[in-house]
Design an enzyme around this catalytic site. Structure first.
Site, PDB file in Angstrom:
ATOM      1  CG  HIS A 112      38.172  29.192  51.626  1.00  0.00           C
ATOM      2  ND1 HIS A 112      38.554  27.971  52.141  1.00  0.00           N
ATOM      3  CD2 HIS A 112      39.254  29.646  50.949  1.00  0.00           C
ATOM      4  CE1 HIS A 112      39.801  27.719  51.816  1.00  0.00           C
ATOM      5  NE2 HIS A 112      40.250  28.723  51.079  1.00  0.00           N
ATOM      6  CG  ASP A 142      36.632  25.575  53.547  1.00  0.00           C
ATOM      7  OD1 ASP A 142      35.987  26.225  52.704  1.00  0.00           O
ATOM      8  OD2 ASP A 142      37.836  25.786  53.782  1.00  0.00           O
ATOM      9  CB  SER A 218      42.418  27.302  49.017  1.00  0.00           C
ATOM     10  OG  SER A 218      43.031  27.818  50.157  1.00  0.00           O
TER      11      SER A 218
END
Length: 472
Positions: A112, A142, A218
């Site tokens: 993402h 992901d 992230s």
């Protein structure tokens, strides 16, 4: 003699802290033995690991129409000419973190972070900024793998740990670039393991930590006290957007799967066993005579599949894989994926309430029928859609979650195409067009080859049939 004793004690006081990390590696995990032990610093560990944690900047060009009314001369006289409703472009950017895992400049981050990016740049800890190619990206996990360009190594790396050896209560550090303020380190413990109800990826099996993870973290590193990567920081539970002490990381054993794929043929080949599994609810647990809901209930088995060859039948309850307890289907999927194609797995079962075992060999999903991929270009509602024949391989590749095993799947829809304007989405199944059942891509191509004034369409989306009429 007293001077020698004092010198020996002083030397021991200097040596013991420096030897403590070596002793800690060899010893079993334990709580700090004294207040003095709490004064030890993470600084040497951070100094060794942080050069391999990078910032990832992704950007893409987005086209926007000003307003459809600007195409009309009547409206333009009030709002100005300015090129009518011609598309304008803007740059959409995202910020995240990444971890170098190979000295040649291979970086792992989250999908993402770089999804739909036209350009990716990586900022190293030494202030260099390098362009990067996207080698592999997988939305289901992901995870994504980048390769640094136009730079010579070797680059600093973080070695991957065996995430199955992580225990609740272990100390961990989270390293990344939260809010874009620069590289930041937070500490905490592993709060829980095998979290499977987070909803962030198709293959859910997370390490939970209370080390502060915020937006921008992230793709960053979650490392153990030996400086090894135990997870990629991925998601947080938050009502405000900031950390409240509940963060989730993808285990390093899953990272190893995608890294291996990136360094081979650039594709993630997931193992297939040809069985459908169902979550065990409290009501099902009562009916099965279980003391609590756990395991993965076999709902169906494909003929000729590895599951059938292993003797699995509908109604079997898988409770362990290679001796590791299975709580739900997500946990079982994780065990199978991390074992890989060609490996054998010993499944512990409950069959009719009695213990049983089955050895299953993990295989590559077959492409039967052939996918026969094609982009539809004729004048029809499907113009600009890429379609494929549904098969176990296509289901594995696309993550299709419907209950159909045959049919025509919309794999991709081009931006700005007629198919996009109609509202088709990747993952839709084309069931019927103008009264004719669609069983193959060539059937769909034939049905849409001749223009029509009226199109009656039936598609399946998320298990629901949607019927619509276009034109007329």
């Amino acid at each position: 003699m007293r001077i020698r004793v004092m010198m020996a004690l002083a030397l021991a006081g200097w040596l013991l802290p420096s030897l403590a990390p070596l002793a800690a590696r060899a010893a079993e995990p334990s709580v700090p033995p004294s207040e003095a032990a709490l004064r030890y610093s993470f600084a040497p560990l951070v100094k060794r690991v942080s050069p391999a944690v990078v910032n990832v900047y992704a950007s893409r060009v987005v086209k926007q129409r000003v307003s459809p009314f600007m195409d009309d001369p009547f409206f333009r006289q009030f709002f100005g000419g300015g090129g009518g409703g011609a598309p304008r472009t803007r740059i959409q950017q995202s910020l995240g973190s990444g971890v170098i895992i190979d000295k040649a400049g291979i970086v792992v981050t989250n999908y993402h972070v770089i999804a739909n990016a036209d350009e990716v740049k990586v900022a190293l800890s030494d202030k260099r900024e390098l362009a990067a190619d996207i080698v592999l990206k997988d939305e289901r996990m992901d995870l994504a793998v980048l390769r640094l360009k136009d730079a010579t190594g070797p680059f600093p790396i973080v070695e991957l740990a065996d995430s199955d050896s992580v225990a609740v209560g272990d100390l961990v550090l989270a390293i990344g670039d939260p809010f874009g303020v620069g590289q930041t380190v937070t500490s905490g413990i592993v709060s829980a393991l095998a979290r499977t109800q987070v909803g962030a990826t198709d293959y859910q099996f997370y390490i939970q930590t209370d080390a502060a993870i915020n937006p921008g973290n992230s793709g960053g590193a979650l490392v153990d006290m030996n400086g090894r990567l135990v997870g990629i920081n991925t998601a947080i539970y938050s009502r405000s957007g900031g950390s409240i002490g509940i963060g989730f990381a993808i285990p390093s054993n899953m990272v190893r799967v995608i890294a291996k794929a990136a360094l081979s043929d650039g594709k993630v080949h997931l193992p297939w066993i040809g069985a459908e599994f169902q979550q065990v609810t409290p009501d099902l647990a009562d009916g099965l005579g279980l003391d609590r809901p756990h395991g993965a209930l076999v709902a169906g088995v494909t003929e000729g599949s590895p599951a059938e060859k292993a003797g699995l039948t509908a109604g079997d309850l898988v409770v362990s894989a290679d001796g590791i307890d299975i709580d739900d289907p997500n946990g079982l999927n994780y065990r199978l994926v991390t074992k890989g194609i060609g490996a054998s797995v010993e499944l512990g079962l409950l069959r009719g309430g009695k213990p049983a075992n089955a050895t299953i060999v993990l295989a590559a999903a077959p492409e039967i029928p052939p996918r026969d991929e094609m982009m539809l270009k004729s004048e029809s509602p499907f113009q600009g859609a890429t379609v494929v024949n549904l098969s176990p391989a296509v289901i594995a590749d696309t993550g299709y979650k419907g209950r159909r095993s045959k049919g025509v799947l919309i794999e991709k829809v081009d931006d700005g195409s007629i198919a996009a304007s109609v509202g088709f989405q990747a993952g839709d199944i084309v069931v019927e067009v103008n009264g004719q059942a669609v069983d193959a891509t060539r059937t769909l191509a034939s049905v849409t080859a001749t223009p029509a004034d009226l199109w009656r369409l039936t598609i399946e989306r998320d298990g629901r049939l949607i019927r619509s009429t276009i034109g007329g």
